[in-house]
Design an enzyme around this catalytic site. Structure first.
Site, PDB file in Angstrom:
ATOM      1  CE  LYS A 147      -1.187   1.033   3.941  1.00  0.00           C
ATOM      2  NZ  LYS A 147      -1.409   1.982   5.044  1.00  0.00           N
ATOM      3  NE  ARG A 196      -1.144  -6.490  11.079  1.00  0.00           N
ATOM      4  CZ  ARG A 196      -0.960  -5.865   9.911  1.00  0.00           C
ATOM      5  NH1 ARG A 196       0.029  -5.029   9.614  1.00  0.00           N
ATOM      6  NH2 ARG A 196      -1.939  -5.856   9.015  1.00  0.00           N
ATOM      7  CG  ASP A 200      -1.516   5.759   4.152  1.00  0.00           C
ATOM      8  OD1 ASP A 200      -2.145   4.695   3.685  1.00  0.00           O
ATOM      9  OD2 ASP A 200      -0.810   5.840   5.037  1.00  0.00           O
TER      10      ASP A 200
END
Length: 818
Positions: free
Chosen positions: A30, A668, A214
DNA sequence: GTGTCGTCCTTTTTT
DNA sequence: AGGACGACAC
């Protein structure tokens, strides 16, 4: 730079200038896409660096974006419009403080300052803080502001809300009087400025030719409006976000903004980044399967080329202590196999869980680092020093005045301050201005204090920032005070650290929290060739840049009737390319280093980790882990009531947010993921028993490897389908509520092999997973049991009435099958 | 003005 | 259980 992108990333980076929504899954690159797009826009001449506006939520991501951008392009990142919503709004307000109706020296209240201001207001206005708890007032005010509502616009019909609105009004008046703005005010003020002032609005609408956002899923209503207002001049918004990682609804974030944005702006232009570069297959598929249980998703399925990797390990232990010990033993062997400590994270839903884990790590001698807790600029001694500094710039800041008027003590007691505050109130003036009106011994001391502030303010004119802070720390008496305090050494160190921070800040000629890049010096903002860029960009976009900005200079000329603004505009004008930047000139000359540093301190409270440096196991909440990744991740306390947290079940779509939280936690992990749970744990001084989380049952068996026997208790939530339906307003959680009569329960002795514990109350036995019937709420299932003796309680999920906590000694429960 | 005791609260948190 | 904060006494 673009070659290494996958097709979707590439498509996103090179989208034509139109509104677009990029649905970027966890670990899909991203930030890379965002920064590469910026670089691409600049490199292809579609926009000059200063025609880009990039907005983030945290200073950390803003910094990262700048760092990555400067790695891609040899440009000076200083002065780029890349920052947080709050940082950028602050910047705009500093530039146009007059048009925004603010004092030039306006200061920013952080959350704690705001709360103090509210408490003070309630006291001064004689409002009962039992009936109107400061925290609720704060929530109310911030909530209203985040919806873009001023007191007049807030809907209120019942007396309670009417009074709240009145308090909001009083609070706002107090802020105006004291020249302070809270965080929400930064945004609202800025929004109103742009909305009401056409020349300024049009100027920025023309200036920003591309807007990039963002973490779009975290925007609130006002932020969304702010963005669309700025874009209304034609700038496309490039919004990047992941609805599945929206975990901040509780503080006002509105995931709905994504769907709205797609419908109203981005229409067909939605790009999905689904290739994950972080985790192995089992981990990713677990996350996918889990999140598929949510409704109303924008839809996305992560995949990887990395192969399935190892299964997700699941461990159930009898108690939280044993769970912690198991985790620590496992960490030990991971380290033994060569893992880096910093690549191992232990995640938990709530901070209270960290204690046991810390304890186990500590006694095993494994270095660890806990994230969370006090941040640098929030420390008491630092806040005191900052309060003195604020008074240099703005002696009418009553919050700061009160904070230090008697710290260190100088014989100004509560009585004197009450007199002072009454007087100030009568005359409608600040405490500082009223200080000379108070008589008596206290009055004398007040005068001395006021004189000290004024003399320091005088020094502030001539001393460089770091020296000024030293001066203030010394002459305020803070130094002597902490020298004589038992545990003052750390505090003195922090004060020294504050001086150092100021020196670094001044050295970087920093601009309210936007760090200067360590970059090759290129033509800075708005020098000749930048102007060329600007014109080129204008031409590329098919408009005449020079013509477009012309009206702005008129507006500034009008403004310049004011001597201060005229001076600012004139002095900066030479260095600037043209009319375009005239309107922003005020910002560059208007702010003293002190004011800039104070803004920085409020907007960026600093690190909240203990000690940086050595290689240590990372401990943090799942929220804090968002955006991070580790080789090995332990998600602990995967239990009903904890994760999903019981409180979340009371809220509308609370369960879905919890599930997203678990999704964030799972994603994660790069290589290894552990899910651990305990059958019992100490919480609030009571032992609580719980079942495994329903989330565990939402992950297909094929991805899991149970390292402890899997208990065959029926799936935790017998009524899973209705679990998300919370009963509105019913608050069984409140202490001593309707079920205040002590229960005569007793924890049944647990046989060594029994997994789920039970409670005996009177003749009845209750256990987790048990079906029960309540005369009013109907049928339900016991989710968790807590307490013993005088106050055994059960959390029960009713099929129709939501989840409630009942005192077993009081509630008329009938045990049924299940 | 400072120190001590009692009361209250406890999901997550950035700016 | 444990920490923070406020009220009260010295």
């Amino acid at each position: 730079m673009i070659e290494k992108l996958n097709p979707e990333q590439q498509a996103a980076v090179t989208l034509p200038a139109q509104h677009a929504l990029v649905l970027a899954g966890a670990g899909s690159g991203k930030t890379r896409v965002l920064t590469t797009r910026m670089a691409w826009l600049i490199q292809t001449g579609q926009a000059s660096p200063h025609a880009l506006l990039a907005v983030t939520f945290t200073n950390k991501s803003a910094r990262e974006m700048l760092a990555r951008l400067s790695a891609l392009l040899p440009i000076n990142t200083r002065g780029l419009w890349v920052g947080t919503f709050h940082g950028l709004c602050n910047r705009l307000l500093r530039a146009h403080y007059r048009d925004a109706g603010l004092a030039q020296t306006f200061q920013i209240l952080d959350t704690a300052d705001q709360l103090a201001a509210i408490k003070r207001l309630l006291k001064a206005s004689g409002i009962d803080d039992e009936k109107y708890p400061p925290r609720e007032v704060q929530r109310f005010i911030n909530g209203a502001k985040e919806e873009g509502l001023r007191p007049d616009a807030v809907e209120a019909h019942d007396p309670y809300r009417l009074r709240m609105v009145e308090i909001y009004r009083l609070y706002q008046a107090q802020c105006e009087r004291e020249s302070v703005v809270d965080f929400a005010e930064l945004l609202l003020r800025c929004y109103e400025l742009l909305q009401r002032n056409a020349p300024i609005r049009e100027h920025y609408q023309r200036r920003f030719r591309h807007i990039l956002v963002d973490e779009f899923q975290d925007t609130n209503a006002l932020q969304y409006r702010w963005l669309t207002l700025l874009a209304a001049g034609g700038a496309p918004i490039f919004a990047v976000g992941d609805d599945d990682q929206s975990i901040y609804a509780f503080r006002g974030a509105n995931v709905g903004n994504m769907a709205d944005f797609e419908r109203d702006y981005a229409r067909g232009t939605v790009i999905r980044l689904e290739q994950n570069y972080r985790s192995y297959g089992h981990i990713l598929d677990s996350a996918n399967a889990l999140i598929a249980h949510n409704t109303a998703r924008l839809g996305k399925n992560l995949w990887t080329e990395q192969g399935e990797g190892e299964p997700v390990r699941v461990v159930e232990q009898p108690s939280d202590m044993l769970e912690a010990q198991w985790v620590v033993d496992e960490i030990k062997s991971l380290i033994g196999e060569g893992s880096l400590r910093r690549e191992i994270a232990v995640l938990y839903r709530s901070n209270a869980q960290s204690r046991v884990i810390e304890h186990a790590l500590f006694s095993t001698g494994i270095p660890y680092k806990v994230y969370g807790g006090l941040r640098f600029f929030e420390r008491q001694e630092v806040k005191h020093a900052l309060a003195y500094l604020r008074l240099m710039d703005n002696p009418d800041d009553d919050t700061s005045w009160l904070r230090v008027v008697n710290f260190p003590t100088r014989g100004i007691g509560a009585r004197t301050l009450e007199q002072l505050s009454d007087l100030a109130r009568e005359r409608g003036t600040s405490l500082h201005k009223a200080a000379h009106l108070v008589g008596g011994k206290g009055g004398g001391n007040l005068l001395k204090f006021a004189a000290m502030i004024e003399s320091m303010a005088h020094e502030a004119q001539v001393l460089p920032l770091p020296e000024l802070i030293e001066h203030v720390v010394h002459h305020s008496g803070l130094l002597t005070h902490y020298q004589s305090e038992r545990e003052g050494a750390d505090r003195l160190e922090n004060l020294q650290e504050l001086v150092n921070a100021a020196a670094v800040f001044a050295g970087e000629e920093n601009f309210e929290g936007l760090p200067a890049g360590r970059m090759v010096e290129l033509p800075a903002a708005g020098q000749a060739d930048a102007a060329g860029d600007f014109a080129a960009a204008g031409a590329a976009a098919g408009s005449d840049a020079a013509g477009a900005v012309a009206p702005v200079s008129d507006a500034v000329a009008g403004d310049a009737a004011d001597p201060g603004a005229a001076a600012g505009a004139a002095s900066s004008a030479d260095a600037l390319p043209g009319a375009a930047d005239l309107i922003e000139a005020g910002a560059r000359q208007g702010m003293s280093p002190l004011a800039a540093f104070l803004s920085h301190a409020s907007l960026e409270a600093g690190d909240n980790q203990a000690q940086a440096g050595q290689d240590a196991v990372q401990l943090m909440t799942v929220h804090a882990a968002k955006g991070l990744e580790f080789d090995a991740v332990f998600i602990t306390g995967v239990e009903e009531g904890l994760f999903p947290h019981e409180n979340s079940l009371m809220e509308q779509s609370g369960l879905e947010e919890e599930r997203r939280l678990m999704y964030v936690a799972i994603t994660r992990a790069r290589q290894r993921l552990y899910l651990t749970l305990a059958q019992s744990r100490m919480l609030h001084g009571q032992t609580r028993y719980a079942l495994r989380s329903r989330f565990l049952d939402e992950i297909p068996e094929e991805h899991l490897k149970w390292l402890s026997p899997k208990v065959r208790v029926p799936v935790s939530s017998a009524w899973a389908g209705t679990a998300d339906v919370a009963s509105g307003g019913w608050n069984a959680q409140r202490r001593g509520d309707a079920y205040g009569r002590p229960a005569t329960g007793q924890i049944a002795p647990r046989s060594p092999r029994s997994w789920a514990s039970g409670v005996t109350v009177g003749q009845q036995q209750f256990r987790i997973g048990q079906g029960v019937r309540h005369p009013k709420f109907g049928d339900g299932t016991i989710l968790s049991l807590s307490g013993s003796g005088q106050d055994a309680q059960a959390q029960i999920q009713f099929r129709d009435a939501g989840t409630k906590t009942l005192a077993l000694g009081v509630a008329k429960l009938e045990v049924i099958a299940g």
